[in-house]
Motif scaffolding. Structure first.
Motif, PDB file in Angstrom:
ATOM      1  N   HIS A 213     -28.149  19.529   2.763  1.00 24.30           N
ATOM      2  CA  HIS A 213     -28.672  18.261   2.276  1.00 24.30           C
ATOM      3  C   HIS A 213     -27.659  17.469   1.463  1.00 24.30           C
ATOM      4  O   HIS A 213     -28.039  16.628   0.656  1.00 24.30           O
ATOM      5  CB  HIS A 213     -29.939  18.524   1.458  1.00 24.30           C
ATOM      6  CG  HIS A 213     -30.968  19.299   2.208  1.00 24.30           C
ATOM      7  ND1 HIS A 213     -31.677  18.761   3.272  1.00 24.30           N
ATOM      8  CD2 HIS A 213     -31.376  20.589   2.093  1.00 24.30           C
ATOM      9  CE1 HIS A 213     -32.492  19.689   3.769  1.00 24.30           C
ATOM     10  NE2 HIS A 213     -32.332  20.798   3.074  1.00 24.30           N
ATOM     11  N   VAL A 214     -26.386  17.750   1.690  1.00 21.20           N
ATOM     12  CA  VAL A 214     -25.327  16.950   1.068  1.00 21.20           C
ATOM     13  C   VAL A 214     -24.547  16.260   2.175  1.00 21.20           C
ATOM     14  O   VAL A 214     -24.628  16.631   3.346  1.00 21.20           O
ATOM     15  CB  VAL A 214     -24.387  17.820   0.199  1.00 21.20           C
ATOM     16  CG1 VAL A 214     -25.144  18.441  -0.958  1.00 21.20           C
ATOM     17  CG2 VAL A 214     -23.694  18.899   1.045  1.00 21.20           C
ATOM     18  N   ARG A 215     -23.780  15.264   1.809  1.00 21.06           N
ATOM     19  CA  ARG A 215     -22.997  14.523   2.798  1.00 21.06           C
ATOM     20  C   ARG A 215     -22.012  15.461   3.488  1.00 21.06           C
ATOM     21  O   ARG A 215     -21.516  16.413   2.878  1.00 21.06           O
ATOM     22  CB  ARG A 215     -22.264  13.358   2.142  1.00 21.06           C
ATOM     23  CG  ARG A 215     -23.218  12.311   1.550  1.00 21.06           C
ATOM     24  CD  ARG A 215     -22.450  11.094   1.066  1.00 21.06           C
ATOM     25  NE  ARG A 215     -21.769  10.444   2.183  1.00 21.06           N
ATOM     26  CZ  ARG A 215     -22.334   9.554   3.002  1.00 21.06           C
ATOM     27  NH1 ARG A 215     -23.607   9.221   2.836  1.00 21.06           N
ATOM     28  NH2 ARG A 215     -21.638   8.996   3.965  1.00 21.06           N
ATOM     29  N   PRO A 216     -21.701  15.219   4.767  1.00 26.86           N
ATOM     30  CA  PRO A 216     -20.904  16.186   5.537  1.00 26.86           C
ATOM     31  C   PRO A 216     -19.502  16.420   4.997  1.00 26.86           C
ATOM     32  O   PRO A 216     -18.907  17.465   5.258  1.00 26.86           O
ATOM     33  CB  PRO A 216     -20.870  15.574   6.947  1.00 26.86           C
ATOM     34  CG  PRO A 216     -21.262  14.140   6.776  1.00 26.86           C
ATOM     35  CD  PRO A 216     -22.167  14.091   5.595  1.00 26.86           C
ATOM     36  N   GLU A 217     -18.949  15.455   4.244  1.00 27.31           N
ATOM     37  CA  GLU A 217     -17.596  15.644   3.704  1.00 27.31           C
ATOM     38  C   GLU A 217     -17.591  16.546   2.469  1.00 27.31           C
ATOM     39  O   GLU A 217     -16.530  16.943   1.986  1.00 27.31           O
ATOM     40  CB  GLU A 217     -16.980  14.300   3.323  1.00 27.31           C
ATOM     41  CG  GLU A 217     -16.969  13.258   4.430  1.00 27.31           C
ATOM     42  CD  GLU A 217     -18.256  12.442   4.459  1.00 27.31           C
ATOM     43  OE1 GLU A 217     -19.145  12.687   3.598  1.00 27.31           O
ATOM     44  OE2 GLU A 217     -18.381  11.569   5.340  1.00 27.31           O
ATOM     45  N   THR A 218     -18.779  16.859   1.941  1.00 29.80           N
ATOM     46  CA  THR A 218     -18.883  17.648   0.717  1.00 29.80           C
ATOM     47  C   THR A 218     -18.603  19.116   1.008  1.00 29.80           C
ATOM     48  O   THR A 218     -18.981  19.639   2.057  1.00 29.80           O
ATOM     49  CB  THR A 218     -20.295  17.487   0.114  1.00 29.80           C
ATOM     50  OG1 THR A 218     -20.538  16.099  -0.096  1.00 29.80           O
ATOM     51  CG2 THR A 218     -20.412  18.226  -1.209  1.00 29.80           C
ATOM     52  N   ARG A 219     -17.945  19.772   0.084  1.00 26.64           N
ATOM     53  CA  ARG A 219     -17.623  21.190   0.219  1.00 26.64           C
ATOM     54  C   ARG A 219     -18.155  21.952  -0.993  1.00 26.64           C
ATOM     55  O   ARG A 219     -17.954  21.539  -2.131  1.00 26.64           O
ATOM     56  CB  ARG A 219     -16.109  21.408   0.320  1.00 26.64           C
ATOM     57  CG  ARG A 219     -15.444  20.666   1.473  1.00 26.64           C
ATOM     58  CD  ARG A 219     -15.791  21.293   2.811  1.00 26.64           C
ATOM     59  NE  ARG A 219     -15.103  20.632   3.913  1.00 26.64           N
ATOM     60  CZ  ARG A 219     -15.614  19.649   4.635  1.00 26.64           C
ATOM     61  NH1 ARG A 219     -16.838  19.212   4.373  1.00 26.64           N
ATOM     62  NH2 ARG A 219     -14.934  19.106   5.622  1.00 26.64           N
ATOM     63  N   ILE A 220     -18.850  23.074  -0.723  1.00 27.59           N
ATOM     64  CA  ILE A 220     -19.319  23.972  -1.775  1.00 27.59           C
ATOM     65  C   ILE A 220     -18.878  25.372  -1.378  1.00 27.59           C
ATOM     66  O   ILE A 220     -19.323  25.900  -0.350  1.00 27.59           O
ATOM     67  CB  ILE A 220     -20.861  23.925  -1.921  1.00 27.59           C
ATOM     68  CG1 ILE A 220     -21.339  22.512  -2.238  1.00 27.59           C
ATOM     69  CG2 ILE A 220     -21.317  24.898  -3.011  1.00 27.59           C
ATOM     70  CD1 ILE A 220     -22.863  22.361  -2.205  1.00 27.59           C
ATOM     71  N   PHE A 313      -8.912  13.729   5.697  1.00 26.63           N
ATOM     72  CA  PHE A 313      -9.431  14.329   4.479  1.00 26.63           C
ATOM     73  C   PHE A 313      -8.967  15.776   4.400  1.00 26.63           C
ATOM     74  O   PHE A 313      -9.374  16.615   5.202  1.00 26.63           O
ATOM     75  CB  PHE A 313     -10.967  14.265   4.458  1.00 26.63           C
ATOM     76  CG  PHE A 313     -11.488  12.888   4.159  1.00 26.63           C
ATOM     77  CD1 PHE A 313     -11.644  12.474   2.855  1.00 26.63           C
ATOM     78  CD2 PHE A 313     -11.803  12.015   5.187  1.00 26.63           C
ATOM     79  CE1 PHE A 313     -12.113  11.192   2.570  1.00 26.63           C
ATOM     80  CE2 PHE A 313     -12.271  10.741   4.916  1.00 26.63           C
ATOM     81  CZ  PHE A 313     -12.428  10.326   3.608  1.00 26.63           C
ATOM     82  N   GLY A 314      -8.089  16.052   3.454  1.00 25.95           N
ATOM     83  CA  GLY A 314      -7.580  17.394   3.265  1.00 25.95           C
ATOM     84  C   GLY A 314      -8.290  18.102   2.130  1.00 25.95           C
ATOM     85  O   GLY A 314      -9.494  17.948   1.923  1.00 25.95           O
ATOM     86  N   GLY A 315      -7.537  18.861   1.358  1.00 26.48           N
ATOM     87  CA  GLY A 315      -8.106  19.569   0.225  1.00 26.48           C
ATOM     88  C   GLY A 315      -8.150  18.674  -0.992  1.00 26.48           C
ATOM     89  O   GLY A 315      -8.478  17.484  -0.912  1.00 26.48           O
TER      90      GLY A 315
END
Length: 395
Positions: A213-220, A313-315
């Motif tokens: 449920h977060v935007r696809p570019e988000t990383r956890i 979009f990298g690290g």
């Protein structure tokens, strides 16, 4: 009027002259990797290389023992800064190629200064920026005003497969979670215990579900760093380290609010307690700058270096914090056509290979020296870069 082509010829000649030394320096750094804030031998070698070439070097710099600032100034004019990275990773050494990144900045800055001599007004700085992989010295430098008077800051980050002049980094907020429970005998009286590891596991699963449920570019992403002492003891303490990333720091703050609710709910469900803290430095996203990217793509065309014109979009990088202070270039430069992931043993081998190292140092130094020349000599382009920065800051 200054002739840019004449200066480019001088830049290339200086790079050819110095290339064997700086390629060897990059390989020596790769062979003796040092972690962030421990780059004592590495920073010493870089500082010595600058001092031997007549640069005034402040070392240590702004209270950081492995940071430095070298400068060449010719009257009042634009200030161009080359940012040098040189820290390694645990266990896998220079698997992010920082042995090359730092050396490229040194050679690019040296070649530019040598080419323009006293012809062009302005200042060239080469700033040693330790610990990019952890606490990110560029963040502290930006906070302390190191880039406040800078017209343009730049660096090269080596990579694989495709050169990326339109690099985008993700904002990152590192968070460490501590769960506290009550110990008891796991067989004789487990009902008397409150399992901290269960609380942490429940939070871990909740964060997995949050990813939907977060935007696809988000990383956890995170790891459990402490989970108990023995199987027959109900763990009274458990700890996990997480990184939260997004192209927007503002959006990331909203994701964090949800993550903290995941932690609170897990603690409530398991009868444990939870606390959290930012255990490493947070990085802002790298602000794009259309004029900077346009000019770099012109340079890559001129040098015959193929590249992708798509945003990438990298690290995350502490150069993101610099990009909020002044127009900034973070060029992703492919040193091999193969697709090899950073932070792997395979890339560490490539970064220490003399052939790949020479290619990266030569192409990278030529590209950023030319970009520095544009900033020093082209007032209109400099103005557009500043305008683009102001637009992105407001956005």
């Amino acid at each position: 009027m200054n002739n840019p082509d004449r200066y480019k010829e001088r830049i290339d000649a200086k790079i050819r002259e110095e290339l064997p030394f700086f390629t060897d320096l990059a390989i020596r750094i790769a062979q003796h990797p040092e972690l962030g804030e421990e780059e004592f031998e590495t920073s010493r070698m870089l500082v010595e290389a600058l001092a031997e070439r007549g640069w005034n070097v402040e070392y240590p710099y702004i209270g950081l023992p492995t940071a430095f600032n070298a400068a060449r100034r010719n009257g009042d004019g634009p200030v161009v800064t080359f940012m040098a990275e040189y820290d390694a990773l645990p266990d896998i050494g220079h698997a992010c190629g920082h042995n090359l990144n730092g050396v490229i900045s040194l050679l690019g800055g040296i070649a530019l200064a040598d080419a323009i001599g006293d012809d062009v007004k302005g200042e060239i700085r080469i700033v040693g920026t330790p610990a990019e992989e952890t606490n990110g010295a560029k963040v502290e430098m930006a906070d302390k005003g190191v880039f406040d008077d800078v017209d343009f800051a730049m660096m090269v980050h080596v990579a694989s497969e495709t050169t990326k002049p339109r690099y985008r980094s993700l904002a990152i907020i590192p968070v460490e979670f501590d769960f506290t429970g009550v110990s008891s005998h796991a067989a004789a009286a487990p009902w008397d215990g409150k399992n901290a590891l269960n609380g942490l596991q429940l939070m871990y699963h909740a964060l997995d579900m949050l990813r939907q449920h977060v935007r696809p570019e988000t990383r956890i992403h995170g790891v459990i760093t402490k989970g108990g002492e023995a199987p027959n003891i109900v763990p009274n303490f458990a700890q996990a380290s997480f990184y939260f990333r997004s192209p927007s720091r503002n959006y990331l703050e909203s994701v964090l609010a949800q993550a903290y609710n995941c932690a609170r709910g897990a603690a409530l469900a398991t009868g444990t307690e939870v606390s959290w803290r930012h255990h490493q430095t947070s990085f802002y996203e790298l602000l794009p700058n259309p004029e900077v990217e346009r000019r770099m793509m012109e340079i890559l065309d001129e040098l015959g270096i193929p590249y992708s014109s798509d945003p990438y979009f990298g690290g995350s990088t502490d150069a993101g914090n610099v990009s909020w202070k002044c127009p900034t270039m973070h060029l992703g430069l492919a040193i091999t056509d193969e697709k090899v992931a950073l932070h792997t043993k395979e890339f560490a081998e490539i970064a220490a290979n003399p052939g790949y190292a020479r290619k990266g140092v030569e192409e990278g130094a030529k590209a950023i020296a030319r970009m520095g020349l544009i900033v020093l000599t082209d007032a209109e382009s400099r103005r557009k870069m500043a305008e683009d920065l102001a637009i992105e800051q407001k956005r």
